[in-house]
Structures are given as C-alpha cells and as structure tokens.
Enzyme design. Structure first.
Site, short mmCIF file in Angstrom:
data_model
loop_
_atom_site.label_atom_id
_atom_site.label_comp_id
_atom_site.label_asym_id
_atom_site.label_seq_id
_atom_site.Cartn_x
_atom_site.Cartn_y
_atom_site.Cartn_z
N THR A 92 137.38 63.10 45.32
CA THR A 92 136.38 62.98 46.39
C THR A 92 135.60 64.28 46.60
OG1 THR A 92 137.84 61.40 47.45
CG2 THR A 92 136.07 62.32 48.81
N GLU A 93 134.30 64.12 46.84
CA GLU A 93 133.42 65.28 47.09
C GLU A 93 132.73 65.11 48.44
OE1 GLU A 93 130.85 65.56 43.67
OE2 GLU A 93 132.56 66.18 42.42
N GLU B 270 148.22 53.64 42.67
CA GLU B 270 147.95 54.29 43.95
C GLU B 270 147.69 53.25 45.04
OE1 GLU B 270 144.69 57.11 44.01
OE2 GLU B 270 145.00 57.55 46.14
N GLN C 3 158.74 34.59 76.74
CA GLN C 3 158.32 33.86 75.54
C GLN C 3 157.11 34.50 74.87
OE1 GLN C 3 156.54 29.90 75.82
NE2 GLN C 3 158.07 29.18 74.38
N GLU D 26 136.24 48.26 52.19
CA GLU D 26 134.96 47.69 51.74
C GLU D 26 134.84 47.74 50.22
OE1 GLU D 26 135.35 49.97 54.15
OE2 GLU D 26 134.87 48.75 55.90
C1 LIG Z 1 143.86 61.94 54.75
C2 LIG Z 1 143.06 61.72 53.51
C3 LIG Z 1 143.63 62.04 52.28
C4 LIG Z 1 142.87 61.90 51.11
N1 LIG Z 1 143.40 62.33 49.92
C5 LIG Z 1 142.60 62.36 48.81
C6 LIG Z 1 143.06 62.96 47.59
O1 LIG Z 1 144.21 63.40 47.48
N2 LIG Z 1 142.19 63.01 46.55
C7 LIG Z 1 140.92 62.52 46.61
O2 LIG Z 1 140.19 62.62 45.64
N3 LIG Z 1 140.45 61.94 47.76
C8 LIG Z 1 141.27 61.86 48.86
N4 LIG Z 1 140.80 61.29 50.01
C9 LIG Z 1 139.44 60.76 50.06
C10 LIG Z 1 139.36 59.25 50.10
O3 LIG Z 1 139.72 58.70 48.87
C11 LIG Z 1 137.88 58.93 50.49
O4 LIG Z 1 137.72 59.33 51.85
C12 LIG Z 1 137.54 57.49 50.30
O5 LIG Z 1 137.53 57.14 48.94
C13 LIG Z 1 136.16 57.16 50.90
O6 LIG Z 1 135.21 58.06 50.45
P1 LIG Z 1 134.25 58.79 51.52
O7 LIG Z 1 135.13 59.36 52.58
O8 LIG Z 1 133.39 59.73 50.80
O9 LIG Z 1 133.42 57.63 52.19
P2 LIG Z 1 132.02 57.05 51.67
O10 LIG Z 1 132.11 56.73 50.22
O11 LIG Z 1 130.94 57.95 52.13
O12 LIG Z 1 131.95 55.69 52.50
C14 LIG Z 1 131.66 55.66 53.90
C15 LIG Z 1 131.79 54.23 54.41
O13 LIG Z 1 130.87 53.39 53.70
C16 LIG Z 1 131.54 52.34 53.07
N5 LIG Z 1 130.91 52.07 51.79
C17 LIG Z 1 130.68 52.94 50.78
N6 LIG Z 1 130.09 52.33 49.75
C18 LIG Z 1 129.92 51.03 50.12
C19 LIG Z 1 129.39 49.88 49.48
N7 LIG Z 1 128.92 49.93 48.23
N8 LIG Z 1 129.39 48.70 50.15
C20 LIG Z 1 129.87 48.62 51.41
N9 LIG Z 1 130.41 49.68 52.06
C21 LIG Z 1 130.45 50.87 51.43
C22 LIG Z 1 132.97 52.82 52.88
O14 LIG Z 1 133.87 51.74 52.77
C23 LIG Z 1 133.18 53.62 54.15
O15 LIG Z 1 133.52 52.74 55.19
C24 LIG Z 1 141.56 61.37 51.17
C25 LIG Z 1 141.03 61.00 52.41
C26 LIG Z 1 141.74 61.18 53.56
C27 LIG Z 1 141.11 60.81 54.88
#
Ligand SMILES: Cc1cc2nc3c(=O)[nH]c(=O)nc-3n(C[C@H](O)[C@H](O)[C@H](O)COP(=O)(O)OP(=O)(O)OC[C@H]3O[C@@H](n4cnc5c(N)ncnc54)[C@H](O)[C@@H]3O)c2cc1C
Length: 379
Positions: free
Chosen positions: A127-128, A242, A279, A367
């Site tokens: 994730t970035e 995972e 109940q 999602e």
């Molecule tokens: C506590 C924690 C631990 C984590 N650990 C790791 C780790 O070890 N390594 C790692 O790489 N990542 C890690 N993550 C990151 C996690 O995998 C991401 O937060 C997750 O994949 C969502 O990406 P984003 O936060 O960038 O949300 P975004 O991709 O920006 O999405 C934002 C919202 O939009 C929705 N959305 C996005 N695209 C679409 C679409 N096409 N259609 C409909 N809805 C959409 C998403 O479902 C979400 O609700 C961690 C996150 C947390 C909070």
C-alpha cells in the site's frame, strides 16, 4: 469430527491455548499500550513450533497447511488473544510466502529461516499513500543500475513496519503506475530507507504500523523475489491465504464475543433477573451464535478447497465478506449486551469491537471483494 477437529489439530489447539495463557494474556494490555509486541514473543512462539505452522520444514517451518494456520488463529482469539496480536506475531505469514514459492535458497537462508526461528521480523509493503486497492497502480519504482536496483517512493499502513528487519516491497520496474510490479526484499538500515511515523490507530494497538520512505535506496538484484514483472501475480496468488486468515480472524472474533456475551448475560442481573432470563436477550445470543457458526462453516469449506488447489478466487472473496459482515454485527451486539461496561477499556469486548473494524479494510476491502465476486458472476 470436522476437518479442523482431527487429533493432531486438537493437540495444536492445546499448544496454542497454553502459549496464549502463559505468554500472552498476562501482558496483552501492556503491549496494547506500548503499541507493539516484544521481539522475544516471536522466539518463544518459534521454539514451541507455533511460528512455523503452515510453512514446510524444508525452509525452517513446522509443516502443516492453511487449515492448521487457521486452527492457530482460531485458538489464539478463542483463548483471549486478538486479531491485532495475530497480525503482529504472524506478519511473516504475508511477508515470506512469495520467497518460499520461488525456492530461492539465498532468500530462504537470509530471511525465511530467521523469521520462522523468530530472530528476524518481516513485513509486506504494498500500500502507498496514493492508494492501496489498485495494486497495479503503485508508484514506488525500482530502476536497474548494474547489479542493483535504485528504489524511490513510499509505503503506508505497513503492519510490523516499525519493528521489521526486512520488508518484502512491491515496486514497479518500468514507470510509476505501469503495472509492471516486482517484489524486492529491502533490509532495515539500508541507506535511504527510513521508517517514518509510527501510525496511531482505532484498533490493533499491539500491532505496530508504519510509514516507510525510500530515497535512492540501492537494493541488490539478488534480493528480487522471482523474475522481474512477476510481482503482481505473486501478490494475487498469496492474497487467498491472507484473505482467509482475515476471514478466520473475523469469525473467531465473533465466536469470542458470543462466548463473552453469554457469560456476561448469565452473570448480569437487571430488574431482579439475569439478562439471559429475557427472551429477547436469549434470541439475540441465539442469532449471534447461528450467524457465527454459518460464517465459520463457509470459511472452512472454502479453505479446504484452497488447500486442495482448487481455483476459488470468487469464493475466497465471498468468505472474507461473509465472515467480516458477521463479525461486525456480532461484536456490535456483544458490546450492546455489555451495556456501559462494553464501552470501557477494561472490557475485552471493547478491544474486539475496535480491532474488528480493520478486517473489512485490510487484505482488500469489502468493496474490492465485491468487485471480484461480481466479476466471478460474469457481471
Ligand atoms: C491497520 C492496517 C494494517 C495494514 N497492513 C498493511 C500491510 O501490512 N501491508 C500493506 O501493503 N498494506 C497494509 N494495509 C493497507 C490496506 O491493505 C489498505 O488500506 C487497503 O487495501 C485499502 O487501500 P486504501 O487504504 O488505499 O484505500 P483506497 O484504495 O483509497 O480505497 C478507499 C475506499 O474506496 C473504496 N474503493 C476503492 N476502489 C474502489 C472501486 N473500484 N470500487 C468501489 N469502491 C472502491 C475502498 O473499498 C475504500 O472503501 C493496512 C491497513 C491498515 C488500516
């Protein structure tokens, strides 16, 4: 007897339960406050063979398969641990499998064996800050320079990122957002690689989470996991495990909350009667129990099919969503049944309520799972 209830798996449950009772429960509140679990916990878990479950003995693991790993997760949470603890202690479950898959002895000797022995901690960074759902769109790039890559970019929300000795990092090997993804293992201490902020979170407090920054970081080509441009496929292949681990954490958390709520409702008296004497309360507990059992049965079924090598990408996504929805509903109901105490830090159910919120976000959001399911339906 079910597939997860064999004599060997009963022994594994017993081992896990005694580990949690002895090594975790006396300290978990302190670790929640400290924001991390101690490194010594990894070594202790490794010594009794728990850390290596699900990894072959040929790479330093304890053997066993996906279902054995699920048994460990179930039992950690059932014994009073938490999904946050599972995330912190078993981050190698997402950091190592790509390396094991390549059978690269250099990487296995340098990272896999020490991590499974509990002497090194690994993390997985995909994730970035610009987005996590779109894995192919990552912008952290690695440019080849002789027998090294030069890496620039940043990662965020990385589990165990503060403590990690090495990070299995997704990079693009063409241009930002090109979709040409490769995996590089980057050592802590490599010049230009810094751990930025330790991130504060709603839940998973005992699991450290970090931002990582890479500025002209030179990484040897030998630290690449598999051939160039195979990272996207490798990540997608490992997502099944995972996601099923997160699904397991979800129904196991729900089960723990059912157990806590039943006990509470037996003990708590209102208007001269225990709560369980009403109940409406009994029916709530019955529904919590039924939904949890159904989620568990479905996740077990899908996991068996994954372990048998069946292509069940859609079913894995459904299993995650079903288990997460169940967990969300059950933890909320359990907290409500606890009344004011449910809102207190001293209540275990309060921790599960916060921890559970992550399960529909990590490893692919609800999602994104729905996108996969819709695709599987031909929509
Ligand atoms: C506590 C924690 C631990 C984590 N650990 C790791 C780790 O070890 N390594 C790692 O790489 N990542 C890690 N993550 C990151 C996690 O995998 C991401 O937060 C997750 O994949 C969502 O990406 P984003 O936060 O960038 O949300 P975004 O991709 O920006 O999405 C934002 C919202 O939009 C929705 N959305 C996005 N695209 C679409 C679409 N096409 N259609 C409909 N809805 C959409 C998403 O479902 C979400 O609700 C961690 C996150 C947390 C909070």
């Amino acid at each position: 007897m079910t597939i997860v209830d064999t004599p060997e798996r009963r022994q594994l449950r017993e081992l896990t339960r005694s580990f949690v009772t002895r090594e975790v429960l006396p300290h978990l509140s302190d670790w929640e406050r400290a924001g991390e679990v101690p490194r010594s916990l990894h070594e202790t878990a490794a010594k009794i063979g728990l850390l290596g479950i699900g990894f072959p003995e040929s790479v330093g693991g304890s053997g066993g398969d996906l279902l054995d790993s699920m048994v460990v997760t179930e039992e950690i949470i059932r014994s009073g641990g938490s999904s946050g603890l599972v995330a912190a202690l078993f981050t190698h479950g997402i950091a190592l499998p790509h390396m094991v898959e390549t059978q690269d002895e250099g990487l296995i000797g340098k990272y896999v064996r020490p991590a499974l022995a509990g002497t090194m901690i690994g993390a997985l960074a995909i994730t970035e800050p610009d987005g996590g759902s779109d894995v192919a769109g990552i912008r952290t790039c690695a440019v080849r320079d002789g027998d090294h890559y030069v890496v620039n970019g940043s990662k965020t929300y990385i589990t165990s990122g503060v403590r990690a000795d090495f990070v299995t990092t997704a990079v693009c090997t063409e241009f930002p957002g090109s979709g040409s993804v490769s995996l590089l293992v980057i050592d802590k201490g490599t010049p230009g690689f810094t751990v930025g902020r330790r991130l504060e979170k709603l839940g998973w407090h005992c699991s450290d989470t970090a931002e990582l920054s890479f500025v002209d970081v030179r990484v040897p080509v030998t630290s690449r996991v598999g051939p160039e441009d195979t990272g996207f496929l490798a990540i997608m292949q490992q997502f099944a495990n995972e996601r099923l681990s997160l699904a397991t954490q979800a129904y196991a958390t729900a089960q723990r909350c059912v157990d806590l709520a039943v006990q509470w409702c037996r003990d708590r008296q209102t208007f001269g009667r225990p709560l369980v004497g009403r109940q409406v309360v009994r029916h709530k507990l019955a529904e919590m129990h039924s939904r949890t059992d159904a989620a568990r049965a479905y996740v077990h079924d899908v996991a068996e099919r994954v372990a048998a090598g069946q292509p069940v990408v859609t079913e894995v996504a459904m299993a995650k969503n079903v288990a997460v929805a169940t967990c969300d509903w059950v933890v909320d109901a359990a907290l409500q049944l606890h009344g004011g105490f449910g809102y207190m830090r001293d209540a275990e159910v309060e921790r599960h309520y916060r921890d559970a919120r992550l399960l529909g976000i990590g490893g692919g959001t609800t999602e994104i799972m729905n996108e996969i399911i819709a695709k599987g339906m031909g929509l």
